[in-house]
Design an enzyme around this catalytic site. Structure first.
Site, mmCIF file in Angstrom:
data_model
loop_
_atom_site.group_PDB
_atom_site.id
_atom_site.type_symbol
_atom_site.label_atom_id
_atom_site.label_comp_id
_atom_site.label_asym_id
_atom_site.label_seq_id
_atom_site.Cartn_x
_atom_site.Cartn_y
_atom_site.Cartn_z
ATOM 1 N N CYS A 99 0.883 -1.163 0.000
ATOM 2 C CA CYS A 99 0.000 0.000 0.000
ATOM 3 C C CYS A 99 0.916 1.207 0.000
ATOM 4 C CB CYS A 99 -0.915 0.011 1.215
ATOM 5 S SG CYS A 99 -1.819 1.567 1.392
ATOM 6 N N CYS A 102 -0.757 4.372 2.276
ATOM 7 C CA CYS A 102 -0.699 4.281 3.752
ATOM 8 C C CYS A 102 -0.080 2.932 4.071
ATOM 9 C CB CYS A 102 -2.033 4.534 4.432
ATOM 10 S SG CYS A 102 -3.519 4.204 3.519
ATOM 11 N N SER A 103 -0.763 2.050 4.748
ATOM 12 C CA SER A 103 -0.225 0.706 4.959
ATOM 13 C C SER A 103 -1.397 -0.256 5.002
ATOM 14 C CB SER A 103 0.585 0.638 6.250
ATOM 15 O OG SER A 103 1.655 1.558 6.216
ATOM 16 N N CYS A 104 -2.347 -0.063 4.071
ATOM 17 C CA CYS A 104 -3.562 -0.868 4.060
ATOM 18 C C CYS A 104 -3.191 -2.334 3.906
ATOM 19 C CB CYS A 104 -4.467 -0.415 2.930
ATOM 20 S SG CYS A 104 -4.972 1.302 3.147
#
Lengths: 194, 221
Positions: A99, A102-104
């Site tokens: 991601c 963000c850090s999905c």
């Protein structure tokens, strides 16, 4: 500019302020945290993968429409798992998930993301030089293997169905579950036979 | 989206960190508390939403985004949402932390809450819409050359580039408006496949990358 206050002390201060106002209950927070430390983890994803390895009909359902198929074998609800897509790694095609914005990450099947997944180096580089990044992480792919990077830029979440390792034909579904790693389900590793 | 959160293709980060198979979800005790408080803040406490949280993250300065890692940026985004919903006064968290450390600091009074005038039409992000998708699987499309401003989620590295629709995904609320409480405006999301050499030039490694893009981020190629 005054000296920056450490995040640990700012966290403590925020919890005091919200608790005093009755906006959070520390005991409710404890329960919420414990759930993510114990129940919501990669074991859920590993169960899904092992089932797909032993049951071709399940595998077909999983690849066609993963979200309901996941719920057949593991807890698949909650945040970051409304719509999950499963892609299969094969000797010819290797998928790897990131991601960049963000850090999905698919929490219901993999838990909270590991540090390397949230690291700027991974987020920035795996969409630009995935073969190099995977090699740095210990996964050398042959030049003939096609790489597909999956950038989770919306609420769609990706889970990789890794290749079943050779030499595991005699293992039970439970034994197979124990082999499946988080890293293989993100696509930065392969599953090894015991 | 061009901001600190959009990391794709940026350089100077050094090597990736090797995975530790035994890593636990939280490295430090405070990260647990920051995680839970942020999860509760983004909805119930601040009256905001997941897209507003992501937009808060994207508006942090470089230091607030990076210096204390993932849960540090969560904490800072939670504080921003709480200040913008007037649950906390600006500076209230730092003032309390300094008082806790024994400094003689006056804490700002709590303001009158001003949560956004907003209510979701349903839980989560998926929505049903009546119109058919504008693009079909296999169709060539192009990502807008200029990413939508504000809370839009078009990663900068695909802006202006052509690709092919791999999958039509269900409709989701549009972050551009949902993050700022101007409506859900659900749209279909498309998994669009881009060729690496289209994005990064002829000298790039050969691979493809798929990105989920909202319908309004795409035009026919």
């Amino acid at each position: 500019m005054t000296e920056r206050i450490p995040a640990s002390l700012r966290t403590e201060a925020l919890e005091q302020l919200l608790t005093e106002r009755g906006l959070v209950d520390p005991a409710v927070m404890d329960t919420f945290i414990a759930n993510y430390e114990t129940n919501v983890g990669p074991l859920n994803g590993a169960r899904v993968v092992a089932r797909a390895w032993v049951d071709p009909e399940y595998r077909a359902r999983l690849l066609a429409d993963a979200t309901p198929a996941i719920k057949e074998v593991a807890w698949g609800g909650g945040a970051n798992g409304e719509h999950i897509v499963v892609v299969e790694n094969t000797p010819e095609v290797h998928n790897v998930v990131v991601c960049t914005l963000c850090s999905c990450y698919p929490w219901p099947v993999l838990g909270l993301p590991p540090s390397w997944y949230k690291d700027p180096a991974y987020r920035a580089r795996v969409v630009r030089e995935p073969r190099t990044v995977l090699a740095e992480m210990g996964l050398e792919l042959g030049e003939d293997v096609e790489i597909v990077v999956r950038d989770s830029s919306s609420e769609v979440r990706w889970l990789v169905l890794p290749e079943r390792p050779a030499g595991t034909e005699g293992l039970s579904e439970e034994e197979l579950t124990a082999l499946v790693t988080r890293d293989a389900m993100v696509g930065v590793a392969k599953v090894s036979a015991p | 989206m061009t901001n600190i959160a959009d990391m794709s293709g940026t350089s100077g980060w050094g090597p990736v960190s090797p995975p530790d198979p035994d890593e636990r979800p939280f490295a430090e005790p405070w990260e647990r508390r920051a995680f839970a408080m942020t999860a509760f803040t983004m909805g119930r406490i601040s009256g905001q939403n997941l897209d507003a949280f992501r937009y808060a993250l994207a508006r942090l300065d470089r230091s607030a985004y990076l210096d204390d890692g993932y849960y540090g940026r969560w904490l800072n985004a939670a504080e921003l949402m709480l200040i913008e919903s007037a649950i906390l006064a600006p500076g209230a968290v730092d003032a309390r932390a300094r008082r806790n450390a024994g400094e003689d600091v006056v804490e700002p009074p709590a303001p009158e809450p001003a949560r956004p005038d907003y209510a979701a039409t349903a839980p989560g992000s998926l929505r049903r819409i009546d119109t058919p998708p504008a693009f079909v699987e296999g169709e060539r499309v192009r990502a807008l050359a200029v990413p939508p401003p504000g809370a839009g989620k078009l990663p900068g590295y695909v802006a202006g580039h052509p690709g092919v629709v791999d999958l039509v995904q269900p409709a989701h609320v549009l972050p551009d408006t949902h993050a700022v409480f101007r409506g859900e405006n659900p749209q279909y999301v498309y998994t669009v496949r881009f060729a690496s050499r289209e994005l990064w030039g002829a000298a790039s490694e050969e691979f493809s990358v798929t990105v989920e893009l909202f319908e309004s981020y795409l035009e026919k190629a």
